[in-house]
Enzyme design. Sequence first.
Site, short mmCIF file in Angstrom:
data_model
loop_
_atom_site.label_atom_id
_atom_site.label_comp_id
_atom_site.label_asym_id
_atom_site.label_seq_id
_atom_site.Cartn_x
_atom_site.Cartn_y
_atom_site.Cartn_z
CB CYS A 245 -0.99 0.06 1.19
SG CYS A 245 -0.21 -0.38 2.78
CG HIS A 484 -3.54 -0.05 4.44
ND1 HIS A 484 -2.99 -0.93 3.95
CD2 HIS A 484 -4.65 0.52 3.51
CE1 HIS A 484 -3.53 -1.39 2.61
NE2 HIS A 484 -4.43 -0.46 2.57
#
Length: 1065
Positions: A245, A484
Amino acid sequence: MDVSVEQPVNIDDRSMSDVEDNIPVTDYEAMANKIMPELGQEVEDFKYSTWHISNWRGLEKRITGPEFEAGGWKWRILLFPFGNNNHDSVSIYLDFSDPKGAPLGWHSCVQFALVLWNPEDATQYIVHHAHHRFTAEESDWGFTRFYDLRKLFVPSDNRTRALIDNDSTNITAFVRVLKDPTGVLWHNFIKYITSFISIIRNLIRKYSLLLWPSIFLALCLTSSYSYDSKKETGYVGLKNQGATCYMNSLLQSLFCTTFFRKAVYQIPTEEDEPVKSVSLALQRVFYQLQTSDTPVGTTELTKSFGWDSLDSFMQHDVQEFNRVLQDNLEGKMKNTKADGAITKLFVGKMKSYVKCVNVDYESSRVEDYYGNHIQLNVRGCKTLRDSFKDYVQEETLEGDNKYQAEGYGLQDAKKGVIFESFPPVLHLQLKRFEYDIQKEVNVKINDRQEFPMEIDLDEFLSEDADRSKPHKYLLHGGDVHGGHYFALLKPEKDGKWEVLEDNYGGEPPNASPITAIRPTGRNLKRFTNAYMLVYIRESDIDEILSPVILEDIPTHLQRRLDEEKAKEEQRKKEMEERHLYLPVKVVTAETFKNHQGFDLANFDDRQYPLSEVHIYKILKTDTYGAFKVYIARTFSIPPEQIRFWVLVNRQNKTVRPDAPIPESYENASMEDIHGKMASRQNELKLYMEVADKPINGKTWFPPIEGNNHIMEIKPNMIEEMKLKSTFQQSEIQDGDIIVFQKALTDKEIQEHSLAGRIHNIIQFYESLTLRIVVSFKPKLKDRDPKPEFDLVAEQVAAHLRTDPLKLRFTTAHSTSGTPKNVIKRTTNQTLSEMLQAYLTPSSHLLFYEMLDISIVELETKKFFKVTWLGNTVKEEEHKIDIRLQKNAVVNDILEEILKKVTLSSPNARIRLYEVMNHRIQRECIGTEPIEKIQEFMTLYAEEIPQDELLADNNDRTIQVYHFTKEPLRTHGIPFKFVIKHGEVLVDTKRRLLNRLGMSEKDFARVRIAIVPGTSYSKPEYLEDDDIILSEKRLSNDDYLGLDHVDKTGRAGRVGGAEKALYIRG
């Protein structure tokens, strides 16, 4: 803009005794200000509503209060008077009244407080407050354990009256609806239940959070699965491979920096392969982000980096990735139309200086810096401007730390840095992590910091800086880090910020929503923080964000991707239509002739070579006649000369022809034939019988009825046929295999026996039963064991045309197929035991090595692989293989090395040392036995540098090693280095540069530090070129550390699995 957000519940219990002033609940404005803290957000609307409740003991288990409006939406209080999933506490929530009628993507950011109070005395109350992002999926929020049921009916916690009096009470909801200009305020991307579930989600995560050209934010799971970024924003995302990510977020930022995208398109890649070329793989990602309607994969790109699947599950620092990627691309842009693009976009100039206070003396140097290298402190800095001020703040050198000014001696001075210029694009890293010396780990800094949508950096330029262009910058994007990354983007100068959540999630859409689990009691605060911000100079923004037109895209890129798309669509079509086809396998006489084994062919037993069977995909609706004509044309045989037999699986585990397909089935479909003659099989296996000549000039095949000695019944049953018995008496049926051989004379039998050859049918089939098929592979790419060992060696040597005594075999891991254990020639194992055949692998494998000496000699000597460095410490390693008798000494190794290398001078001396975990363990002494050298050590040999040979008593030698960011993340080749007495650091650096053989550009990115050897605590970085290293108090255990990125990707934490970031392609 607030970039530090508490998520999503911050509960504060407060009773009357907690309140300094006994403000009654009915003084609603004052009460709200007292119990609801300031969150730093603009209030859109404020409302309160009181619900009077009577007959408490007679209430239902779940009830709702009257509706009231706030922020243009209807709200109400949700009450569980006797507890929700508990029986000891009252549960109270704020509830959005109509979640089913809410518009798609609706949300409302609300700060609220719920107060339960005595109807007769408004100073007797209990209150809880929270804030939450309400959505259709999370339409109620509050407190499962609002208050102990037993305390409701009696005065408790210093109150003079009960909260429920005469079976009645009041509940007031205070509601502040807050403005959400970014659209992501309190967005609940992170949902933890337990650490374990969080880890599992990380592994099974299917897509990454999308693209952001402008702000890439880091959060952990999205709360919505219906969001379509292409539909909502016109952009699509990048699939997450596991923990990529951070990479996806940066790629989205670079993608939307259209000047950069155009430069990448200009790199010549027409002859490249995507998995071997970073440039081509990145071009393909960018092009697909432009044209695709669905999230784009990055597997090709990471393969071009040289990464494997494990690398894709390792989280890395996004700034480090940015630096490594741009280093790689900058090299690919050399001497192309894109040459200089990265410098133009991201490179500015910075001046480092030391200026004396009392005398007119200044030492300074101006150097280039990359805009993605600016690291700004967050701790103690409330705003981004404060961070810049901290960055350029001067340090006073005084007292024991006075500056040695040339010609003036020790002087009080000011030391600092100042910007000479800023690049058009700034990637600012906010230092959200600091090294904890006690814990020896990085800890996250969750301090709140605000950053502006526009910032003028003119005040941070030196007096002599070029100010012909204004230094006003506009926010283009940023990375918000909380475990994230997701993307918030503003791809156009005058566009709007877009939230991209395209198809990302840790669970399927039909999973039970985690939001159904309401908080119970106090929750831990969860933070999401800005980690990297992207600003673009306002005067350059039209050029930096200029549209990408068709002419900017390489034509070969479009052509190749269109072709691949067409192939993929064809593959999908075939998959969708697979149910319309019937797989048909055809065995011919030639197949049977080449088959060594039972039955007519080997279809699927991978322990033995598979037969080359003809495989066809036939439409189930095709007739048998059409199929027959098609096969006849394929083999160039007239159709009338062909007859097909259906092969079936018999109960004795053989596969034999059962019956011919009648000619009357000519118009029957292949599906009908499969159903009638082989319905228990997923495919149709056929034997093709070909007639040589017709019978009576018309008929090619005789009617099927029911000479030869042996009949093959099943693998463990071979019976001799009785010549006088009929086929019926011998129970011969269609599909049986009859084996015959020429009768041998006694002399022929004797000759075959002496030669070790099989000479009769029974022996032949026994050999088939006992045989093991072994695949031999060269163990080393650059080189192409007792009775059983010698027998195997002889057979393999005959095939390889080499001496059997110069072969060595190694077993293979049954799962990975990689080399495992060397088989000694003195072994007593049988071949089956060598192969560990009892494990029943799908195939048997041994690795072989073709040696340049006899295996007998090999097993009596000790072998070493030494890396020769010469007089520079470079990664271009020269490996030297050495074999010596086991009673040799280290001097013998050195003599062998001297035979194979060229020294810089006749008087040069060499040494040998052992290395483990990229640090020197010891220098080998010439007279010590080689048996003392441990096999797990890496051996390096080098010329002893002249400055070490000529060192005097005032000089000292120190070990130098390489690491990345943390002292435990070691890499590279360690070496010994002389610290010269009185030498300033700038001269020490010059000697280090020569010793390492690095380019000045690469060496400029190396930070030099003193690393304590007793415990790997925080290194002391040496930033001032005027430092005299010999004056530092160094112990014999201290190291000189070189902190820089490991481009080989081999760096890692000792005892751990962490790997350094690298890009090789």
